[in-house]
Each structure stands twice: as C-alpha cells, then as structure tokens.
Design a protein around this motif. Structure first.
Motif, mmCIF file in Angstrom:
data_model
loop_
_atom_site.group_PDB
_atom_site.id
_atom_site.type_symbol
_atom_site.label_atom_id
_atom_site.label_comp_id
_atom_site.label_asym_id
_atom_site.label_seq_id
_atom_site.Cartn_x
_atom_site.Cartn_y
_atom_site.Cartn_z
ATOM 1 N N GLY A 37 0.701 -1.107 -0.066
ATOM 2 C CA GLY A 37 -0.652 -0.042 0.173
ATOM 3 C C GLY A 37 0.900 1.088 0.142
ATOM 4 O O GLY A 37 2.041 1.280 0.718
ATOM 5 N N PRO A 38 0.379 2.524 -0.221
ATOM 6 C CA PRO A 38 0.933 3.019 -0.046
ATOM 7 C C PRO A 38 2.118 3.606 0.786
ATOM 8 O O PRO A 38 1.142 4.039 1.966
ATOM 9 C CB PRO A 38 0.451 4.925 -0.433
ATOM 10 N N PHE A 39 3.166 4.549 1.121
ATOM 11 C CA PHE A 39 3.497 4.909 2.112
ATOM 12 C C PHE A 39 3.005 6.283 2.632
ATOM 13 O O PHE A 39 2.974 6.237 3.870
ATOM 14 C CB PHE A 39 5.353 5.092 2.115
ATOM 15 N N PHE A 40 2.820 7.014 1.560
ATOM 16 C CA PHE A 40 2.398 8.909 2.520
ATOM 17 C C PHE A 40 1.304 8.576 1.731
ATOM 18 O O PHE A 40 0.947 8.186 0.237
ATOM 19 C CB PHE A 40 3.439 9.416 1.688
ATOM 20 N N ASN A 41 0.598 9.323 2.062
ATOM 21 C CA ASN A 41 -0.675 10.475 1.428
ATOM 22 C C ASN A 41 -0.637 10.786 0.407
ATOM 23 O O ASN A 41 -0.707 10.657 -1.112
ATOM 24 C CB ASN A 41 -1.918 10.319 2.524
ATOM 25 N N ARG A 42 -0.028 12.314 0.488
ATOM 26 C CA ARG A 42 0.294 12.854 -0.223
ATOM 27 C C ARG A 42 1.888 13.729 -0.070
ATOM 28 O O ARG A 42 2.652 14.093 1.164
ATOM 29 C CB ARG A 42 -0.180 14.566 -0.257
ATOM 30 N N ILE A 43 2.763 13.923 -1.680
ATOM 31 C CA ILE A 43 4.006 13.646 -1.245
ATOM 32 C C ILE A 43 3.843 15.667 -2.240
ATOM 33 O O ILE A 43 3.583 15.759 -3.255
ATOM 34 C CB ILE A 43 4.631 12.663 -1.789
ATOM 35 N N ALA A 44 4.662 16.488 -0.987
ATOM 36 C CA ALA A 44 5.385 17.410 -2.223
ATOM 37 C C ALA A 44 6.292 17.557 -2.987
ATOM 38 O O ALA A 44 7.339 17.083 -2.318
ATOM 39 C CB ALA A 44 5.149 18.815 -1.640
ATOM 40 N N VAL A 45 6.570 17.942 -4.048
ATOM 41 C CA VAL A 45 7.771 18.598 -4.459
ATOM 42 C C VAL A 45 8.134 19.717 -4.833
ATOM 43 O O VAL A 45 7.051 19.910 -5.667
ATOM 44 C CB VAL A 45 8.439 17.497 -5.951
ATOM 45 N N VAL A 46 8.851 20.091 -4.422
ATOM 46 C CA VAL A 46 9.578 21.625 -4.790
ATOM 47 C C VAL A 46 10.299 21.931 -5.825
ATOM 48 O O VAL A 46 11.585 21.587 -4.653
ATOM 49 C CB VAL A 46 9.824 22.006 -3.593
ATOM 50 N N GLY A 47 10.146 22.513 -6.732
ATOM 51 C CA GLY A 47 11.911 22.249 -7.717
ATOM 52 C C GLY A 47 11.371 21.369 -7.950
ATOM 53 O O GLY A 47 11.710 19.985 -8.329
ATOM 54 N N VAL A 48 10.289 21.095 -9.984
ATOM 55 C CA VAL A 48 10.230 20.186 -10.581
ATOM 56 C C VAL A 48 11.504 20.267 -11.437
ATOM 57 O O VAL A 48 10.319 19.760 -12.181
ATOM 58 C CB VAL A 48 8.800 19.729 -10.477
ATOM 59 N N GLY A 49 11.946 19.813 -11.416
ATOM 60 C CA GLY A 49 13.446 19.558 -12.435
ATOM 61 C C GLY A 49 13.642 17.855 -13.060
ATOM 62 O O GLY A 49 12.338 17.431 -12.213
ATOM 63 N N LEU A 50 15.231 17.666 -12.872
ATOM 64 C CA LEU A 50 14.901 16.428 -13.057
ATOM 65 C C LEU A 50 15.107 15.790 -11.945
ATOM 66 O O LEU A 50 14.540 14.608 -12.085
ATOM 67 C CB LEU A 50 16.487 16.486 -13.523
ATOM 68 N N ILE A 51 15.453 15.841 -10.877
ATOM 69 C CA ILE A 51 15.863 15.234 -9.838
ATOM 70 C C ILE A 51 13.984 15.128 -8.966
ATOM 71 O O ILE A 51 13.705 14.204 -9.248
ATOM 72 C CB ILE A 51 16.980 15.706 -8.553
ATOM 73 N N GLY A 52 13.364 16.516 -9.063
ATOM 74 C CA GLY A 52 12.189 16.428 -8.322
ATOM 75 C C GLY A 52 10.615 16.047 -9.402
ATOM 76 O O GLY A 52 10.373 14.721 -9.076
ATOM 77 N N GLY A 53 11.402 15.554 -10.888
ATOM 78 C CA GLY A 53 10.588 15.365 -11.711
ATOM 79 C C GLY A 53 10.386 14.173 -11.091
ATOM 80 O O GLY A 53 9.217 12.864 -11.792
ATOM 81 N N SER A 54 11.538 13.369 -11.390
ATOM 82 C CA SER A 54 11.417 12.100 -11.515
ATOM 83 C C SER A 54 11.432 11.149 -10.419
ATOM 84 O O SER A 54 10.651 10.179 -10.326
ATOM 85 C CB SER A 54 13.685 11.789 -11.306
ATOM 86 N N LEU A 55 11.498 11.696 -8.813
ATOM 87 C CA LEU A 55 10.869 11.518 -7.946
ATOM 88 C C LEU A 55 9.073 11.422 -8.284
ATOM 89 O O LEU A 55 9.192 10.595 -7.268
ATOM 90 C CB LEU A 55 10.987 12.520 -6.894
#
Ligand code: NAP
Length: 368
Positions: free
Chosen positions: A4-22
């Motif tokens: 099952g999902p570990f987290f309900n909501r994940i926020a990514v601040v700065g959606v570049g290469l690494i943020g987008g890949s996450l």
C-alpha cells in the motif's frame, strides 16, 4: 511486504530533473496517493503533461502546495534549498518529513536543525543518480533504480519515522545509506567533487598547451576521455557545491596534489609499480552493485567495427540464445576505427556462452 502507499501526499518543491523523477518514481510504485508540485507555472504545466505531479502550484503558493503533505522534497539548487528550509520548516504539517536532494549535506542539515520544530522531521537526502540533462522534461521514473541514496537525518528523528522514509527510498528502487552529513560531505568531496576539479584542471591544462592547433587533443583517446567526461558539467550546480563544501574540497585538492608530487618523485623508479598495484587492487574492489560503477560480475571484451547496427548484431545474437546482457560499456572509442565493447553478465556461464556465440559469428572476443 506492504504494497500500500507509504504516504498520503508528497510535495515536490522545484520540479526539475530530480524532483520530476521523484514524482514519476513515487507514482509508478504507488508510494503515495498524490504528488503535488511547487514550481514556476510553466514548469508545473510541463510536470502535469509528463505525469510527474497530480497537481501543482506556483512558489507564491508554497504554503498551499505543502499543506497536508506528509513528505516534502526540496529539489532546487542547494542555495535555494537553504532558503526554502526557512519557508518550509515553519509551515510543514505536524508529523511531516521534510527532505532535500542537494549534493552537499552538512550546511543543509545544520540549517534545518537551527529551524527545527517539534513534530517536523528533517531527513537530508542525496540520490547519487543524475543525468547531464536538466528540467522536468528529462525526468525518468527509473532514475533511482539501483542508485545509492544517502540519507542524513537531523538528530532526534524517531526510528519509526526514519524507517518509513528508508522504506520509501527502497520502494523507488534506490539503495538507502544512512550516515552523518559531515561524513557524506567528506566522501562526496573525495569521490565526486575532487574528480570534477581534476577533470576541469586537466582539460584546461591540455587545452592551453594545445596552442590553438588542436594537435594535443586530436590524440585524446579512451583514457583522457574517460577521465575527463565530467569536464562538460555546467558550472551552475558546482557553484553551490563549492559554496557549501569549500573547506573539504580544498582539503581533498591538497591531499591529491601531495599524492601527485609523491608519484612525480617516483617516475622512472620501479617503486611506482607499488602505487599502480595498490590502485589496481582498490579500483578492482569498488562495489559494482550500484549506479556510478558498472554492475559487471563476469565480463567479456568484444572488438567491434565502427558500423551501423554492430551493437544490435551483438545484442541480437545473444538475445537469440536467451543470454541477458547486464551491462554494456564502449571502451577506447576511436572514431572511424571501431572500438572495444565491454559486456557484463550475471554468471560466468553466461559470459562463456557469449564468447562462444560471438566467436562463431566472427567477432574477436575474450573473457576479461
Ligand atoms: P534541474 O533539473 O535544473 O531542476 C531544478 C529545479 O529547481 C528547476 O526545475 C527549477 O524549477 C527549480 N528552481 C527553483 N529555484 C531555482 C533557481 N534559483 N535556479 C534554478 N532552478 C531553480 O536540476 P536537478 O538536476 O534536478 O538538481 C536539483 C537538485 O538536485 C540540486 O540541488 C542538485 O545538487 C541535486 N542533485 C542533482 C543531481 C544531478 O546529477 N542532476 C544528482 C543528485 C542531486 P522552476 O522551473 O520551478 O524554477
């Protein structure tokens, strides 16, 4: 294992290469129910288009973007991570984990500690995976597969919180390694920051000696190319790395200069053979089960002509016999003259079979 999902909501601040890949990786493995991106509107639009986030907001709406997130990843350049910590730590929800992906850790974790709040847990992070590309359009859900992912928790993070975060990192395919931030920065200075300086210095030196006629660089073959590939790195990211790990980088450069001086004094003396022997042994013992170094357990070398389709021909012949290539590297590229391919296989038996199959097809091939 709990799927099952570990987290309900994940926020990514700065959606570049690494943020987008996450974002892509978390969505792919269903690590959370929702990924919210915080970036410039144009970046948010692209992130939505490639599916890296479910929704997104501008930086001006940061508080809204991280509201209700049980994990917040800061994925901007380090200088911006440092200022974002000031904005995010006071606003993150109770029980949230705040993390970052910056390439240096001591200053980031110190800042987060200084702004620490009861019930908000800071776990610094450095995924040792990347690409020469940048921006969310280059994001890749498999970027973290088999990559070492260093975690540097601030003191006081409860074990259960840390374990859940470690499990998330594992779930996206990475190999979590927990260590103090200062240890990370010393190791990174030795194996990443110093090599960058060496490549930059070497290419700069030879470039200047070239005296404009290109004669030196025309001879640059595999060794020079292998050693200097990273001299093409853009300075922007390195500015922040040098600004936040300067003393350690300077210390490593001093150690290296001393080592070079020692070698210089042994040139022409057979004692130099001991230096080579030691380096051979250390290089041979580098772990091969993570990105950054080829995962090659059993290797063969194939001399290949420089013609279209040669790799397809080799791969096709092996695939036809059910042999899986675990890794592939082109060595000694000599434009117009072909080169040598190094292929890696999981078992000795597969490597031996590959030698038989490719020899039958007329390739010059041997076990390594
Ligand atoms: P990137 O593709 O350029 O993405 C960075 C994102 O940060 C951009 O998309 C940008 O989004 C946002 N941003 C916010 N403020 C910014 C500013 N002042 N200048 C530039 N961008 C800003 O870079 P990345 O490769 O993902 O790197 C992000 C972090 O990961 C860095 O801290 C780096 O040290 C770390 N890291 C990188 C690698 C690698 O090999 N690339 C590996 C491990 C760790 P907006 O469009 O919204 O401004």
């Amino acid at each position: 294992m709990d799927e099952g999902p570990f987290f309900n909501r994940i926020a990514v601040v700065g959606v570049g290469l690494i943020g987008g890949s996450l974002g892509l990786a978390c969505k792919r493995v269903k690590a959370c129910r929702e990924v919210v991106g915080v970036s410039r509107p144009q970046t948010v639009e692209e992130a939505l288009r490639v599916g890296a986030v479910d929704r997104g907001v501008d930086y001006a709406d940061l508080a809204d973007g991280i509201a209700g997130a049980d994990a917040v990843f800061l994925c901007t350049p380090i200088s911006r991570i440092l200022s974002l910590i000031e904005e995010v730590m006071p606003r993150a929800g109770a029980g949230a984990v705040v993390s970052d992906v910056g390439s240096t850790k001591a200053e980031v974790v110190a800042k987060a500690r200084a702004l620490g709040r009861a019930g908000v847990h800071f776990i610094g992070g450095h995924p040792m995976a990347g690409s020469e590309k940048s921006g969310v359009t280059a994001a890749d859900p498999f970027l973290f597969q088999n990559a070492i992912y260093v975690l540097t928790p601030a003191p006081g993070v409860p074990d259960a919180v840390q374990e859940r975060f470690v499990a998330l990192v594992r779930r996206i395919g990475a190999q979590p390694v927990v260590m103090p931030p200062e240890v990370h920065d010393r190791a990174a200075a030795a194996v990443s920051h110093l090599p960058q300086m060496i490549a930059t210095a070497l290419v700069g030196m030879v470039g200047q000696m070239d005296e404009g006629d290109g004669r030196f660089l025309r001879l640059a073959a595999g060794g020079f190319r292998d050693l200097t590939r990273i001299a093409s790195s853009p300075y922007e990211m390195w500015r922040d790395i040098c600004a936040t790990n300067g003393p350690v980088i300077r210390e490593m450069i001093n150690r290296y200069v001393q080592r070079l001086i020692d070698l210089r004094d042994r040139v022409g003396d057979d004692a130099l053979g001991e230096d080579f022997g030691y380096a051979n042994r250390v290089r041979g013992g580098i772990p091969k089960d993570s990105k950054g170094f080829l995962h090659v357990l059993h290797e063969i070398l194939v001399v290949a002509e420089d013609r279209p389709g040669v790799i397809a021909d080799i791969a096709g012949a092996l695939a036809g016999e059910g042999i899986n290539i675990n890794d592939i590297e082109v060595l000694k590229v000599r434009e117009g003259e072909g080169g040598t391919l190094r292929l890696g296989f999981d078992t000795r038996r597969a490597a031996e079979r590959a030698v038989e199959i490719l020899s039958r097809k007329g390739y010059s091939v041997r076990l390594r």
